[in-house]
Write a protein that holds these residues in place. Sequence first.
Motif, PDB file in Angstrom:
ATOM      1  N   LEU A  53       0.884  -1.174   0.000  1.00 19.21           N
ATOM      2  CA  LEU A  53       0.000   0.000   0.000  1.00 19.21           C
ATOM      3  C   LEU A  53       0.915   1.214   0.000  1.00 19.21           C
ATOM      4  CD1 LEU A  53      -2.736  -1.075   2.594  1.00 19.21           C
ATOM      5  CD2 LEU A  53      -2.713  -1.360   0.101  1.00 19.21           C
ATOM      6  N   VAL A  54       0.900   1.957  -1.089  1.00 22.75           N
ATOM      7  CA  VAL A  54       1.942   2.950  -1.344  1.00 22.75           C
ATOM      8  C   VAL A  54       1.357   4.354  -1.407  1.00 22.75           C
ATOM      9  CG1 VAL A  54       3.773   3.665  -2.921  1.00 22.75           C
ATOM     10  CG2 VAL A  54       3.244   1.229  -2.636  1.00 22.75           C
ATOM     11  N   GLY A  55       1.847   5.200  -0.537  1.00 21.59           N
ATOM     12  CA  GLY A  55       1.487   6.605  -0.570  1.00 21.59           C
ATOM     13  C   GLY A  55       2.629   7.434  -1.113  1.00 21.59           C
ATOM     14  N   HIS A 108      -4.916  -9.611  -5.465  1.00 21.25           N
ATOM     15  CA  HIS A 108      -5.081 -10.958  -4.937  1.00 21.25           C
ATOM     16  C   HIS A 108      -4.950 -10.928  -3.414  1.00 21.25           C
ATOM     17  CE1 HIS A 108      -3.966 -11.767  -9.158  1.00 21.25           C
ATOM     18  NE2 HIS A 108      -4.711 -12.865  -9.005  1.00 21.25           N
ATOM     19  N   ARG A 109      -5.568 -11.899  -2.764  1.00 18.19           N
ATOM     20  CA  ARG A 109      -5.431 -11.995  -1.306  1.00 18.19           C
ATOM     21  C   ARG A 109      -3.965 -12.275  -0.974  1.00 18.19           C
ATOM     22  NH1 ARG A 109      -8.431 -10.437   3.169  1.00 18.19           N
ATOM     23  NH2 ARG A 109      -8.007 -11.806   4.936  1.00 18.19           N
ATOM     24  N   ALA A 130      -7.182   5.149   1.866  1.00 15.98           N
ATOM     25  CA  ALA A 130      -6.234   4.283   2.566  1.00 15.98           C
ATOM     26  C   ALA A 130      -6.962   3.372   3.543  1.00 15.98           C
ATOM     27  CB  ALA A 130      -5.190   5.115   3.295  1.00 15.98           C
ATOM     28  N   ALA A 131      -7.899   3.942   4.300  1.00 13.48           N
ATOM     29  CA  ALA A 131      -8.662   3.137   5.257  1.00 13.48           C
ATOM     30  C   ALA A 131      -9.476   2.073   4.543  1.00 13.48           C
ATOM     31  CB  ALA A 131      -9.569   4.045   6.084  1.00 13.48           C
ATOM     32  N   LEU A 136     -10.036  -4.022   3.092  1.00 11.46           N
ATOM     33  CA  LEU A 136     -10.203  -5.151   2.173  1.00 11.46           C
ATOM     34  C   LEU A 136      -9.349  -6.354   2.559  1.00 11.46           C
ATOM     35  CD1 LEU A 136     -10.182  -3.276  -1.264  1.00 11.46           C
ATOM     36  CD2 LEU A 136     -12.166  -4.291  -0.114  1.00 11.46           C
ATOM     37  N   PHE A 137      -8.298  -6.104   3.339  1.00  8.04           N
ATOM     38  CA  PHE A 137      -7.345  -7.175   3.651  1.00  8.04           C
ATOM     39  C   PHE A 137      -7.264  -7.438   5.150  1.00  8.04           C
ATOM     40  CE2 PHE A 137      -6.039  -4.804  -0.121  1.00  8.04           C
ATOM     41  CZ  PHE A 137      -6.232  -5.791  -1.075  1.00  8.04           C
TER      42      PHE A 137
END
Length: 457
Positions: A53-55, A108-109, A130-131, A136-137
Motif C-alpha cells: 500500500l503505497v502513498g 489478490h489476497r 487508505a482506510a 479489504l485485507f
Amino acid sequence: MRSAHTVEQVRAAEATLMSRLPEGALMQRAAAGLAVAISDLLGRVYAAKVLLLVGAGDNGGDALWAGAMLARRGAAVEAVLLSSKVHEAGLAALRSSGGRAVLAAEAHRPDVVVDGIVGIGGRPGLRDEAAEALALFEGVPVVAVDVPSGVDVDTGRLPDRHVRADLTVTFGTLKIAHLVDPAAQSCGVVHLVDLALDLPEPPVEALQPVDVARLVPTPGPFGHKYTRGVVGVRAGSETYPGAAVLCTSGAGSGLAGMVRYSGSAADAVRARHPEVVASEGRVQAWVVGSGGDTDAEAALADALSDGVPTVVDADALIYVEQGPPGLVLTPHAGELARMLDVEREAVEADQLGFARRAASEYDAVVLLKGRHTLVARPDGRVRVTTSGVPWLAVAGAGDVLAGVIGSLLAAGLDPWDAASVGSWLHGAAATQASGGGPLTATRVADAIPEVVQGLAS
C-alpha cells in the motif's frame, strides 16, 4: 539503551548523512533491511504474495524498492498506489522486477500487507481511500514501514483511523511512537534497521539489561547495612495492613541495607519480615502512601519533614504539593488525572504529554504506571519501561514497586535513575515469576534478587 528521537531530529540526521552518500543510497539501505524483515516474517519468498500500500513520500519509496527486491527473488508483488505522486524510481524498479500496480479491489489476497502509506512526517490519521484499502485485507499480517501509518509519531497519541501492524520495520533509530502507548500497541514487534545516523541526545529512552546492571548499586567489600542505605516505609493502615507488608517486601528485596517501618501495621510486617526494624530512626529515603487510607496525609507530612528523597504512592498522592527536591510520584492514570484535574481518558490517550506535564508542575520525577510505564523528569526527558507482562496488573504490585524504588533511593541513586531502574526490575521480576501465567505481588517481590543476580552473570 534504546533511544527514541523526534521527527525533527531524525530528519536532520538523515539530511546530514544523505549529503555524504550517493543519491538514493540511504533509501536502498532502508529498503534492503525492510525486504529482509518481510522475508523473515513470511518464512519464504518464492511464490509468496506481497501487497504494497503505497502513498507519496519516502516510506512509499522504501516499500516499492523492497517490493522490487522481493519480486526478483520470486515473490508475486502487487502495489496499490494511493497517491498520484509516488516514488517514480521505486515504481519503475518494481515493474522491471515483475511486480505490478493494481487497484485495491483487483488485488489478490496476499500473505502480507506492507504499509507504506504515510511516513513519519505525515499528519495523524488516514484518508478514506487508505482506510478502505486496508479494510479489504483485514486479517492479513501487516508490516509497517518506519511507523504504522496514521499514528502521531512524536506523542504516541492515536487518531481514530490508523494502521495496526504486526511488525514495524524502522530505520536509523526508534521513534517515540514505538515506545509510548497507546501508539506503541499498534506497532507490533519493532525491528530496527541501523543506518549509522549521527543523532543527538534522545528525549525518550528505554533501559536495557546492560544499563540496569550498570546502575544497580552493589555493595563494596567494606560495606555494611548503614552504608548501603536505610529505607523507611510509612505505608499500610488498619484497613489495608497488607499494603505495608507488600511495600516492605519490595523495600527489603536486598537493594538497600536495612528497612525501617513506621505505621499501624507493624505486627503484620514483623510476622512476614522479621528483619524489618519497626521503630523510628534515621533513614536515607522514605516510601509513603501505599494503602495509607486516612493515615496517608500525616505519614506524608512526617516523611517530608526529614528532608530526604521520598516515594509518594497511592493515598498520599492527593496531598502532594510542588517540591521539595527528591520526590518520586507513582500514580496510575486515574490518580494522575485527579492530580491534574483532568479526565482519566485524557491521560490514557496522551500518556507522554500528561506525564511530562505532571513532572513539570510538581517539579518531581513522575512515574506513570501502565503497560509501558513512563518515568518523566521535570526537564521533559522520559524513560519507558518495556519489561513486564500483562499478568503484572494485579493488586499489590504497585506497593511492591514503591518499596523497590525507595530502596534504590536509599542506596544512593538519584530519583530518575531509582524510578526507572526500579520499574525495570519490577517488570523483569514479574516476567520471571510469571513464566507466562498468573502471579501475585508477593511473587514479584520474591523474584527481584534473582533478577539482579542474573544481571551480573
